[in-house]
Design an enzyme around this catalytic site. Sequence first.
Site, short mmCIF file in Angstrom:
data_model
loop_
_atom_site.label_atom_id
_atom_site.label_comp_id
_atom_site.label_asym_id
_atom_site.label_seq_id
_atom_site.Cartn_x
_atom_site.Cartn_y
_atom_site.Cartn_z
N TYR A 59 0.50 -1.22 0.26
CA TYR A 59 0.10 0.03 0.37
C TYR A 59 0.84 1.43 -0.09
O TYR A 59 2.11 1.34 1.21
CB TYR A 59 -0.76 -0.10 0.93
N GLU A 61 -0.75 4.69 -0.51
CA GLU A 61 -1.59 5.84 -1.16
C GLU A 61 -0.28 7.31 -0.59
O GLU A 61 0.65 7.15 0.38
CB GLU A 61 -2.47 5.92 0.07
N ASP A 205 -6.17 13.38 -25.16
CA ASP A 205 -6.44 11.71 -24.59
C ASP A 205 -5.44 10.57 -26.13
O ASP A 205 -6.18 10.94 -26.63
CB ASP A 205 -7.93 10.81 -24.26
N THR A 231 -3.17 5.29 -21.66
CA THR A 231 -3.21 3.92 -21.71
C THR A 231 -1.68 3.65 -21.53
O THR A 231 -0.62 3.72 -22.06
CB THR A 231 -3.95 2.86 -21.89
N LYS A 234 -1.06 0.11 -24.87
CA LYS A 234 -0.94 -0.30 -26.48
C LYS A 234 -0.65 -0.40 -26.76
O LYS A 234 0.50 -0.85 -26.91
CB LYS A 234 -2.12 0.70 -26.95
N ARG A 240 -1.13 -3.11 -17.85
CA ARG A 240 -2.99 -2.23 -18.44
C ARG A 240 -2.23 -1.65 -16.94
O ARG A 240 -2.27 -1.61 -16.09
CB ARG A 240 -2.65 -3.24 -17.72
N1 DSN Z 1 -11.23 0.07 -25.12
C1 DSN Z 1 -10.04 0.99 -25.64
C2 DSN Z 1 -10.44 0.17 -27.58
O1 DSN Z 1 -9.89 -0.86 -27.61
O2 DSN Z 1 -9.67 1.51 -28.38
C3 DSN Z 1 -9.74 2.27 -25.56
O3 DSN Z 1 -9.96 2.71 -24.37
#
Ligand code: DSN
Length: 420
Positions: A59, A61, A205, A231, A234, A240
């Site tokens: 933990y 925080e 974003d 994110t 990707k 993740r």
């Molecule tokens: N759900 C994701 C995607 O597949 O593009 C985006 O958050």
Amino acid sequence: MSTFYGPDFQALQSSDPQIAEVLLKELDRQRMNLQLIASENFTSPAVLATLGSTLSNKYAEGYPGKRYYGGCEEVDVAEEIGIARAKELFGAEHANLQPHSGASANVAIYQAFTKPGDTVLAMSLAEGGHLTHGSKVNFSGKWFNVVSYGVRKDNERIDYDELEALAHQHKPKMICSGATAYPSLIDFKRIRQICDAVGAIMWVDAAHFIGLVAGKAIESPVPYADAVSFTTHKVLRGPRGGMILSKAEHAAAIDKAVFPGMQGGPIMSAVAGKAVALKECATSEYQDYAKKVIENCKELAASLENEGMRAVSGGTETHLALIDIRSTGVTGKEGDERCSQSGITLNKNAIPFDPEKPSITSGIRVGTAAVTTAGMGRAEMKEIASLIARAIRDGADREKAAKIMQDVHSLTAQFPVYPR
Ligand code: DSN
């Protein structure tokens, strides 16, 4: 120092064979099928080792040096290294590695810059945006007055004139650019000018394309934007999770919005995994990879066009292509299902001005992040296009789907991921 205590699969097999079997079958699925979901990738064994480590127990925080728990001296080091790597890689003034996901990072962005009821301008989900960009079923659409911009009918690219007119008309507190199903590059300079003209915060974003930015394959939004959320799993190929970069003047607002504003303890194994991925992204190998992802996607989109389908906006400049499959007489939903039966994993996707419902759609979305990590190149993209075309045409027939799957498995066997 003790030796590393990492994943002990045999222990899992004896304590919980049912879940152990899921892990084995999922590994087989990832190895054998064609992974074309534009938002997925194969993260490195180093990132996986970090995720499966005892950092998961801690933990923490707060932020390095200012925690609400004792015993954070080791995880502090990991987070500080990660922050420094993120700032260096992206030339950013501030970085926060704690958001659990891209959607959580976006919650923090709204919280840092707006109040419920404020007006935000963002891309419509139907034309490529994201749930957190104002969808009525999401907090963003419920708690904020989100005005949507879209793409032009003639070229299926962002209608910057419409965006500018809407900005002057509605005077939004914040303008969001970035999308989940938009194959073209975004003109960040123009969006900065629009933000400046109306006094709006510029939020990008960058979840989909940040890995291409990290690999120096496309222009970065970081010099233009007040804040960039994304994110890390990707094209970036990390664990993740989510991350936010910002100008120094917004650092305190962003940090407060993430913790305590939006979440409690960070997932320290993921934070350390992000640090590991950022180191990998700073290599020339990764830069080559990012360029190949785009080359492969261009080839895949062109080859699908040769198979009689239409690439939205005439092709792609990124890692993903949106394919209008109406010429085949098959809907996006059916196409997705037929591909799935044939061992090809992709997703149905609305195309701009789609006449079908979002649950049906007229298109599919394909991405090349994972297949490029597996080592595939342009020749394989042509083969993949032919496999997709066969699957869409014949994949409803079980025997034909089984034959296509055999061909898929012959292809993936030549490019093993996570070698045995
Ligand atoms: N759900 C994701 C995607 O597949 O593009 C985006 O958050």
